[in-house]
Write an enzyme that holds these catalytic residues in place. Structure first.
Site, PDB file in Angstrom:
ATOM      1  N   HIS A 263       0.818  -1.212   0.000  1.00  9.54           N
ATOM      2  CA  HIS A 263       0.000   0.000   0.000  1.00  9.54           C
ATOM      3  C   HIS A 263       0.850   1.260   0.000  1.00  9.54           C
ATOM      4  CE1 HIS A 263       0.394  -0.731   4.455  1.00  9.54           C
ATOM      5  NE2 HIS A 263       0.499   0.593   4.510  1.00  9.54           N
TER       6      HIS A 263
ATOM      7  N   GLU B 268      -8.577   4.928   9.601  1.00  8.31           N
ATOM      8  CA  GLU B 268      -8.072   4.664   8.249  1.00  8.31           C
ATOM      9  C   GLU B 268      -9.097   4.001   7.351  1.00  8.31           C
ATOM     10  OE1 GLU B 268      -4.861   1.899   9.646  1.00  8.31           O
ATOM     11  OE2 GLU B 268      -5.782   0.583   8.159  1.00  8.31           O
TER      12      GLU B 268
ATOM     13  N   GLN C  49      -3.968   3.555   1.450  1.00  4.32           N
ATOM     14  CA  GLN C  49      -4.372   3.594   2.861  1.00  4.32           C
ATOM     15  C   GLN C  49      -4.483   5.066   3.259  1.00  4.32           C
ATOM     16  OE1 GLN C  49      -1.341   2.741   5.878  1.00  4.32           O
ATOM     17  NE2 GLN C  49      -2.759   1.318   6.837  1.00  4.32           N
TER      18      GLN C  49
ATOM     19  N   HIS D 137       3.910   7.208   3.967  1.00  5.84           N
ATOM     20  CA  HIS D 137       4.819   6.055   3.911  1.00  5.84           C
ATOM     21  C   HIS D 137       4.455   5.160   2.748  1.00  5.84           C
ATOM     22  CE1 HIS D 137       1.435   4.256   6.275  1.00  5.84           C
ATOM     23  NE2 HIS D 137       1.784   3.151   5.651  1.00  5.84           N
TER      24      HIS D 137
ATOM     25  N   GLU E 275       7.317   0.649   5.341  1.00  2.68           N
ATOM     26  CA  GLU E 275       6.650  -0.348   6.170  1.00  2.68           C
ATOM     27  C   GLU E 275       6.797  -1.716   5.523  1.00  2.68           C
ATOM     28  OE1 GLU E 275       2.545   0.724   6.934  1.00  2.68           O
ATOM     29  OE2 GLU E 275       1.998  -1.340   7.427  1.00  2.68           O
TER      30      GLU E 275
END
Lengths: 146, 146
Positions: A7, A43, A60, A84, A134
């Site tokens: 994502h 989220e 996301q 991110h 991530e």
């Protein structure tokens, strides 16, 4: 082994307005939504495509639930934008340890709870050419409750 | 219709060092590299996965070839990090016109040349909740020369 773009995490001030922007502009629909109190975010996951490793790629959208959360502080400094990126792996534990062994700072001692029952960790952006990165292992399909 | 995350565009000061970071840390290899003089960038595409629409998702690492290019100015202001995200479509012309019709500023009158013979345009980040957003139609496979 990292096998997909899982994502792109996008920080926003107002989740509902941002969800509506993505729906009205591109036709993207909310696949899943949740509050992650540990991360301090509300989220929405928008599924964009499926991937060749049997997973999927999402946007996301993240709204902080408190100003002192990581996303809250980031938004106050930077404004809305890409917060991110996340790569999917079948083995977040092994991959994060291997990457730690290469001298990249891993932010958690052990993976924590991410979206949709996943397990996640983060790599320090200063060790990743400015990109907060991530690593995600998705929950087995039977454990996914969206 | 936008059917995949085509790539994440990441701005860097030194393309060779950044390529080496992604190779050494994650095992990602360069799938294609080129200089785009119109965009003022030297770039490397790292293919991460294939996608359910018959395309693929890449990381696009971008080093400016001149300080006054869009990426050069962005880097001077922001430092290294995620510069833009890109969605793939079979019809960048039709989709960009439809999106323009919804009041989102499209930065080019007509799509321009992108990576690997693709045709691209960009949407204004201020109209997209802070995210510089690219739309991409890949070249037909026979025209791809990587």
């Amino acid at each position: 082994m990292l096998t997909r773009i899982d994502h792109i995490g996008i920080a926003c001030f107002d989740l509902d307005k941002t969800v509506e922007f993505y729906r009205a502009t591109y036709g993207f629909e909310v696949f899943h939504s949740e509050v992650n109190e540990e991360q301090g975010v509300r989220e929405a996951m928008l599924k964009i495509n499926e991937t060749s490793d049997g997973g999927a790629s999402y946007l996301q959208l993240l709204e902080p639930t408190r100003e002192d959360s990581a996303v809250g502080k980031w938004l106050a400094k930077n404004g809305e934008g890409v917060h991110h990126i996340a790569f999917g792996t079948a083995d977040v534990d092994g991959d994060s340890e291997a990457i730690r062994g290469k001298g990249v700072r891993v932010l958690y001692d052990e993976p924590r709870k991410g979206s949709m029952g996943s397990r996640i960790t983060f790599l320090h952006p200063k060790d990743c050419h400015g990109v907060l990165t991530e690593l995600v292992t998705a929950a087995p399909p039977s454990e996914t409750d969206h």
